[in-house]
Design a protein around this motif. Sequence first.
Motif, PDB file in Angstrom:
ATOM      1  N   PRO A   9       0.838  -1.252   0.012  1.00 35.16           N
ATOM      2  CA  PRO A   9      -0.199  -0.087  -0.096  1.00 35.16           C
ATOM      3  C   PRO A   9       0.882   1.284   0.132  1.00 35.16           C
ATOM      4  O   PRO A   9       1.925   1.464   0.705  1.00 35.16           O
ATOM      5  CB  PRO A   9      -0.671  -0.006   1.387  1.00 35.16           C
ATOM      6  N   LEU A  15      -1.709   1.352  -4.871  1.00 39.86           N
ATOM      7  CA  LEU A  15      -1.105   0.093  -4.410  1.00 39.86           C
ATOM      8  C   LEU A  15       0.313  -0.086  -5.389  1.00 39.86           C
ATOM      9  O   LEU A  15      -0.185  -0.021  -6.560  1.00 39.86           O
ATOM     10  CB  LEU A  15      -2.055  -1.092  -4.624  1.00 39.86           C
ATOM     11  N   CYS A  17       2.091  -2.652  -7.304  1.00 41.85           N
ATOM     12  CA  CYS A  17       1.977  -4.162  -7.589  1.00 41.85           C
ATOM     13  C   CYS A  17       3.110  -4.672  -8.390  1.00 41.85           C
ATOM     14  O   CYS A  17       3.588  -4.301  -9.508  1.00 41.85           O
ATOM     15  CB  CYS A  17       0.682  -4.413  -8.579  1.00 41.85           C
ATOM     16  N   LEU A  41     -12.310   1.401   3.029  1.00 41.53           N
ATOM     17  CA  LEU A  41     -10.992   1.508   2.694  1.00 41.53           C
ATOM     18  C   LEU A  41     -10.447   3.069   2.574  1.00 41.53           C
ATOM     19  O   LEU A  41      -9.377   3.424   2.772  1.00 41.53           O
ATOM     20  CB  LEU A  41     -10.639   0.882   1.525  1.00 41.53           C
ATOM     21  N   PHE A  47      -6.909   0.913   4.847  1.00 41.40           N
ATOM     22  CA  PHE A  47      -6.160   0.756   3.558  1.00 41.40           C
ATOM     23  C   PHE A  47      -5.097   0.141   3.607  1.00 41.40           C
ATOM     24  O   PHE A  47      -4.846  -0.816   2.950  1.00 41.40           O
ATOM     25  CB  PHE A  47      -6.309   2.195   2.997  1.00 41.40           C
ATOM     26  N   THR A  50      -3.799  -4.012   3.638  1.00 44.87           N
ATOM     27  CA  THR A  50      -3.641  -4.648   2.438  1.00 44.87           C
ATOM     28  C   THR A  50      -3.277  -6.101   2.758  1.00 44.87           C
ATOM     29  O   THR A  50      -2.018  -6.073   3.341  1.00 44.87           O
ATOM     30  CB  THR A  50      -2.690  -4.105   1.384  1.00 44.87           C
ATOM     31  N   TYR A  52      -1.897  -9.732   0.654  1.00 50.28           N
ATOM     32  CA  TYR A  52      -1.621 -10.498  -0.505  1.00 50.28           C
ATOM     33  C   TYR A  52      -2.010 -11.906  -0.359  1.00 50.28           C
ATOM     34  O   TYR A  52      -1.933 -12.435   0.506  1.00 50.28           O
ATOM     35  CB  TYR A  52      -0.137 -10.342  -0.528  1.00 50.28           C
ATOM     36  N   VAL A  58      -6.016  -9.224  -4.391  1.00 47.52           N
ATOM     37  CA  VAL A  58      -5.611  -8.618  -3.168  1.00 47.52           C
ATOM     38  C   VAL A  58      -6.860  -8.143  -2.085  1.00 47.52           C
ATOM     39  O   VAL A  58      -7.892  -7.940  -2.975  1.00 47.52           O
ATOM     40  CB  VAL A  58      -4.760  -7.127  -3.200  1.00 47.52           C
ATOM     41  N   SER A  59      -6.760  -8.191  -0.969  1.00 48.70           N
ATOM     42  CA  SER A  59      -8.016  -8.133  -0.070  1.00 48.70           C
ATOM     43  C   SER A  59      -7.583  -7.097   1.071  1.00 48.70           C
ATOM     44  O   SER A  59      -6.419  -6.747   1.263  1.00 48.70           O
ATOM     45  CB  SER A  59      -8.394  -9.429   0.366  1.00 48.70           C
ATOM     46  N   TRP A  60      -8.258  -6.841   1.969  1.00 49.96           N
ATOM     47  CA  TRP A  60      -8.063  -6.044   3.160  1.00 49.96           C
ATOM     48  C   TRP A  60      -8.381  -6.858   4.563  1.00 49.96           C
ATOM     49  O   TRP A  60      -9.660  -7.336   4.384  1.00 49.96           O
ATOM     50  CB  TRP A  60      -8.742  -4.601   3.046  1.00 49.96           C
ATOM     51  N   ASP A  66     -12.241  -7.470  -2.093  1.00 47.53           N
ATOM     52  CA  ASP A  66     -10.881  -7.562  -2.877  1.00 47.53           C
ATOM     53  C   ASP A  66     -10.905  -7.121  -4.441  1.00 47.53           C
ATOM     54  O   ASP A  66     -12.092  -6.927  -5.028  1.00 47.53           O
ATOM     55  CB  ASP A  66     -10.760  -9.358  -3.049  1.00 47.53           C
TER      56      ASP A  66
END
Length: 79
Positions: A9, A15, A17, A41, A47, A50, A52, A58-60, A66
């Motif tokens: 994040p 984000l 990536c 978020l 936020f 995050t 992996y 990706v989710s929280w 996601d």
Amino acid sequence: MRTLIDIKPLNNYRLKCLFIDGTEKIADIKPFLDKEAFRPLADPPIFASTLYNGGYFVSWKDWEVDVSADTLWHISAKA
């Protein structure tokens, strides 16, 4: 299907990536924050939680939301 190998994040709801092919991109999640599921978020600590998840999305933490690796690829700019 794209595969993530790392996600970090950043400030301003972005984000960083890293994809399996070595490509690094920056995804702006801010446009998603208008959607009801993504509104939590908007809180920076949430936020920053995050997660992996196995390379395909990706989710929280503690939130049932996601974003797929394919979506991140398509909404991102090269880092």
